[in-house]
Scaffold this motif. Structure first.
Motif, PDB file in Angstrom:
ATOM      1  N   THR A 123      11.435  22.531  38.493  1.00  0.00           N
ATOM      2  CA  THR A 123      12.135  21.417  39.118  1.00  0.00           C
ATOM      3  C   THR A 123      13.332  20.816  38.460  1.00  0.00           C
ATOM      4  OG1 THR A 123      10.270  19.915  37.735  1.00  0.00           O
ATOM      5  CG2 THR A 123       9.708  20.652  40.144  1.00  0.00           C
ATOM      6  N   TYR A 124      14.174  20.126  39.245  1.00  0.00           N
ATOM      7  CA  TYR A 124      15.364  19.930  38.531  1.00  0.00           C
ATOM      8  C   TYR A 124      15.837  18.795  39.636  1.00  0.00           C
ATOM      9  CZ  TYR A 124      16.844  23.306  42.155  1.00  0.00           C
ATOM     10  OH  TYR A 124      17.075  23.984  43.274  1.00  0.00           O
ATOM     11  N   PHE A 125      17.058  18.171  39.164  1.00  0.00           N
ATOM     12  CA  PHE A 125      17.693  17.087  39.851  1.00  0.00           C
ATOM     13  C   PHE A 125      19.093  17.845  40.034  1.00  0.00           C
ATOM     14  CE2 PHE A 125      14.641  14.090  38.357  1.00  0.00           C
ATOM     15  CZ  PHE A 125      14.097  13.627  39.602  1.00  0.00           C
ATOM     16  N   GLU A 126      19.527  17.734  41.268  1.00  0.00           N
ATOM     17  CA  GLU A 126      20.819  18.228  41.391  1.00  0.00           C
ATOM     18  C   GLU A 126      22.005  17.085  41.581  1.00  0.00           C
ATOM     19  OE1 GLU A 126      23.128  21.875  41.940  1.00  0.00           O
ATOM     20  OE2 GLU A 126      20.973  21.962  42.304  1.00  0.00           O
ATOM     21  N   ASN A 127      23.028  17.330  40.672  1.00  0.00           N
ATOM     22  CA  ASN A 127      24.268  16.382  40.661  1.00  0.00           C
ATOM     23  C   ASN A 127      25.182  16.672  41.792  1.00  0.00           C
ATOM     24  OD1 ASN A 127      26.125  14.488  40.254  1.00  0.00           O
ATOM     25  ND2 ASN A 127      26.092  14.811  37.858  1.00  0.00           N
ATOM     26  N   ARG A 128      25.278  15.732  42.679  1.00  0.00           N
ATOM     27  CA  ARG A 128      26.066  16.060  44.026  1.00  0.00           C
ATOM     28  C   ARG A 128      27.458  16.256  43.824  1.00  0.00           C
ATOM     29  NH1 ARG A 128      23.968  12.178  48.601  1.00  0.00           N
ATOM     30  NH2 ARG A 128      25.655  13.077  49.691  1.00  0.00           N
ATOM     31  N   SER A 129      28.219  15.388  42.780  1.00  0.00           N
ATOM     32  CA  SER A 129      29.374  15.373  42.108  1.00  0.00           C
ATOM     33  C   SER A 129      29.453  14.746  40.959  1.00  0.00           C
ATOM     34  CB  SER A 129      30.142  14.484  43.140  1.00  0.00           C
ATOM     35  OG  SER A 129      29.774  13.056  43.332  1.00  0.00           O
ATOM     36  N   PRO A 130      29.609  15.801  40.059  1.00  0.00           N
ATOM     37  CA  PRO A 130      29.331  15.495  38.625  1.00  0.00           C
ATOM     38  C   PRO A 130      30.750  15.115  37.956  1.00  0.00           C
ATOM     39  CG  PRO A 130      28.638  17.908  38.942  1.00  0.00           C
ATOM     40  CD  PRO A 130      29.578  17.197  40.246  1.00  0.00           C
ATOM     41  N   ARG A 131      30.564  13.801  37.397  1.00  0.00           N
ATOM     42  CA  ARG A 131      31.808  13.120  36.594  1.00  0.00           C
ATOM     43  C   ARG A 131      31.848  13.994  35.093  1.00  0.00           C
ATOM     44  NH1 ARG A 131      29.505   6.883  37.109  1.00  0.00           N
ATOM     45  NH2 ARG A 131      30.162   6.663  39.526  1.00  0.00           N
ATOM     46  N   PRO A 132      33.128  13.539  34.766  1.00  0.00           N
ATOM     47  CA  PRO A 132      33.402  14.148  33.476  1.00  0.00           C
ATOM     48  C   PRO A 132      32.088  14.086  32.340  1.00  0.00           C
ATOM     49  CG  PRO A 132      35.491  13.115  34.156  1.00  0.00           C
ATOM     50  CD  PRO A 132      34.087  13.011  35.058  1.00  0.00           C
ATOM     51  N   GLY A 133      31.993  15.291  31.718  1.00  0.00           N
ATOM     52  CA  GLY A 133      30.660  15.041  30.786  1.00  0.00           C
ATOM     53  C   GLY A 133      29.093  15.352  31.494  1.00  0.00           C
ATOM     54  N   GLU A 134      29.326  14.955  32.715  1.00  0.00           N
ATOM     55  CA  GLU A 134      27.961  15.545  33.331  1.00  0.00           C
ATOM     56  C   GLU A 134      27.640  16.916  33.835  1.00  0.00           C
ATOM     57  OE1 GLU A 134      27.570  10.979  35.417  1.00  0.00           O
ATOM     58  OE2 GLU A 134      27.997  12.964  36.720  1.00  0.00           O
ATOM     59  N   ARG A 135      26.409  17.285  33.898  1.00  0.00           N
ATOM     60  CA  ARG A 135      26.043  18.530  34.187  1.00  0.00           C
ATOM     61  C   ARG A 135      25.860  18.700  35.955  1.00  0.00           C
ATOM     62  NH1 ARG A 135      20.826  20.254  30.900  1.00  0.00           N
ATOM     63  NH2 ARG A 135      20.874  18.193  30.111  1.00  0.00           N
ATOM     64  N   LYS A 136      26.002  19.592  36.648  1.00  0.00           N
ATOM     65  CA  LYS A 136      25.833  19.861  37.831  1.00  0.00           C
ATOM     66  C   LYS A 136      24.254  19.803  38.106  1.00  0.00           C
ATOM     67  CE  LYS A 136      26.488  21.160  42.146  1.00  0.00           C
ATOM     68  NZ  LYS A 136      26.986  20.346  43.339  1.00  0.00           N
ATOM     69  N   ARG A 137      23.399  20.426  37.337  1.00  0.00           N
ATOM     70  CA  ARG A 137      21.961  20.490  37.381  1.00  0.00           C
ATOM     71  C   ARG A 137      21.353  20.041  36.068  1.00  0.00           C
ATOM     72  NH1 ARG A 137      19.025  25.730  39.928  1.00  0.00           N
ATOM     73  NH2 ARG A 137      20.127  24.894  41.707  1.00  0.00           N
ATOM     74  N   TYR A 138      20.258  19.295  36.221  1.00  0.00           N
ATOM     75  CA  TYR A 138      19.148  18.883  35.164  1.00  0.00           C
ATOM     76  C   TYR A 138      18.028  19.264  35.317  1.00  0.00           C
ATOM     77  CZ  TYR A 138      22.871  15.472  34.163  1.00  0.00           C
ATOM     78  OH  TYR A 138      24.254  15.018  33.823  1.00  0.00           O
ATOM     79  N   ALA A 139      17.649  20.347  34.727  1.00  0.00           N
ATOM     80  CA  ALA A 139      16.320  20.971  35.020  1.00  0.00           C
ATOM     81  C   ALA A 139      15.380  20.792  33.786  1.00  0.00           C
ATOM     82  CB  ALA A 139      16.626  22.504  35.097  1.00  0.00           C
ATOM     83  N   GLY A 140      14.297  20.572  33.907  1.00  0.00           N
ATOM     84  CA  GLY A 140      13.053  20.483  32.932  1.00  0.00           C
ATOM     85  C   GLY A 140      12.683  21.779  32.276  1.00  0.00           C
ATOM     86  N   VAL A 141      12.336  21.696  30.911  1.00  0.00           N
ATOM     87  CA  VAL A 141      12.149  22.732  30.055  1.00  0.00           C
ATOM     88  C   VAL A 141      10.692  22.304  29.537  1.00  0.00           C
ATOM     89  CG1 VAL A 141      12.541  24.024  28.100  1.00  0.00           C
ATOM     90  CG2 VAL A 141      14.561  23.162  29.520  1.00  0.00           C
TER      91      VAL A 141
END
Length: 398
Positions: free
Chosen positions: A293-311
């Motif tokens: 499961t993850y969160f998709e970043n619709r429009s990343p700002r500088p320093g942000e990721r496109k996807r934040y996935a759990g490990v």
């Protein structure tokens, strides 16, 4: 607790079937804690024994004999297994079963144990989260003076103090296992219809899996994280706002018309979160192979990721969103994470004065008088699936 005891019994790990070990592993006690002074393990074991007895009376009335029975003898933490065998004219009898032979294991996710054992454990576990609420130490009550939390109270008043009652929607913990068996996510439309038996018949071929899946979706149950969140909100509320607690399976769109709503859990465990996904910036996503499961970043700002996935067992993410409801005549608060335990970080975040002050400072002028509608994504450090620490990863305001 029952799952823990059964798994260690099946693997022959008798050292973990002792009161001190159970207290250390399950109830966060010190390795050398005073078992005479703290009875939490004994209380929980008595509750497990009671629920096991209630389960077999309810599921096997009129003297019927179960195919497999689990017992937890008084004064012991080592479960005993019995399997039915052909008996006399009176019918089948129960025969003691060696722990090592207790059913051929079926692979599912990270756990390897019998579908029948899992079905019994899942059903008996109903109410365990509520039990935990009473066993955990109580925090200091929230007050408006002296030890008050003004920044938290400011948000609290905006979200809930609008003349409406509040409805807290508890996630459906069993649904995540059900979806893993199916290999797909249940839509909110399917969830509302509750035609789980039809889905099982159409999509599962293994007879044992069908039995387990149907048992799994009979009673609703929630996660420990949701129980903790409910307790935290109850302390904050202090009976000032009428609040309904509703399982996601019993929730309906009519609540949006009459209540402020708190949605707890991920999209996989609470399909009602999907009603608002398209309005959110950090959108829930999931893959089935492997399950992630993850969160998709619709429009990343500088320093942000496109996807934040759990490990697994290392890190996860929790999204806290405060937004108006569909008709803009009430509020919705969403606490959803990449796993069941990450929701606890969200409840801690919005009830903690230090974190609310820090977040309000990040928002800048927009939050001088009132909090704007917002989303915040928290990165959560995990140890043995328990949320330990978290930090603000990204946020948006509306």
């Amino acid at each position: 607790m029952l799952r823990y005891l059964v798994e260690h019994a099946l693997t022959g790990d008798s050292e973990r079937l002792k009161e001190r070990s159970v207290g250390f592993d399950l109830f966060d006690r010190d390795a050398d804690y005073d078992t005479a002074r703290y009875s939490i393990v004994r209380v929980a074991a008595n509750d497990v024994r009671k629920r096991l007895a209630e389960y077999y009376v309810r599921e096997y009335p009129n003297g019927a004999v179960p195919a497999l029975r689990i017992q937890l003898p008084a004064g012991s933490y080592a479960p005993v297994f019995q399997r039915a065998e052909a008996g006399s004219a009176e019918g089948p009898a129960l025969k003691p079963l060696p722990a090592a032979a207790a059913e051929e294991p079926v692979r599912t996710g990270k756990y390897h144990f019998s579908w029948k054992l899992a079905a019994i454990i899942t059903t008996v576990a109903l109410g365990s989260a509520a039990l935990a609420l009473w066993l955990r130490p109580s925090p200091a009550p929230y007050t408006r003076s002296g030890d008050a939390r003004p920044t938290v109270d400011l948000l609290w008043q905006q979200v809930f103090h609008n003349g409406r009652p509040t409805c807290m929607v508890l996630s459906d913990a069993n649904l995540t296992m059900f979806e893993e068996m199916l290999g797909r996510q249940i839509s909110v439309q399917e969830y509302v219809q509750k035609r789980f038996t039809d889905i099982v018949e159409a999509e599962l071929k293994n007879p044992q899996q069908k039995i387990f899946a149907e048992l799994l979706m009979r009673p609703p149950s929630t996660s420990m994280a949701d129980a903790s969140a409910t307790r935290a909100f109850g302390v904050m509320n202090g009976n000032r706002i009428p609040t309904d607690l509703v399982f996601a399976r019993d929730f309906g769109t009519q609540y949006f018309e009459s209540h402020n709503v708190v949605l707890l859990g991920s999209l996989r465990s609470n399909p009602w979160v999907g009603v608002f996904e398209q309005r959110l910036h950090f959108q829930s996503g999931a893959s089935e192979n492997p399950v992630q499961t993850y969160f998709e970043n619709r429009s990343p700002r500088p320093g942000e990721r496109k996807r934040y996935a759990g490990v697994w067992n290392r890190e996860g993410y929790c999204r806290v969103a405060f937004l108006p409801n569909i008709r803009r005549n009430g509020n919705v608060l969403i606490l959803s994470g990449t796993g069941l335990s990450t929701t606890a970080a969200g409840s801690e975040f919005i009830t903690n004065e230090a974190w609310m002050r820090k977040f309000r400072a990040l928002l800048g002028p927009a939050a001088r008088e009132r909090f704007p509608h917002f989303e915040v994504l928290l990165r959560v450090d995990l140890v043995a699936t328990a949320a330990l620490n978290f930090n603000i990863e990204a946020w948006r305001t509306y």
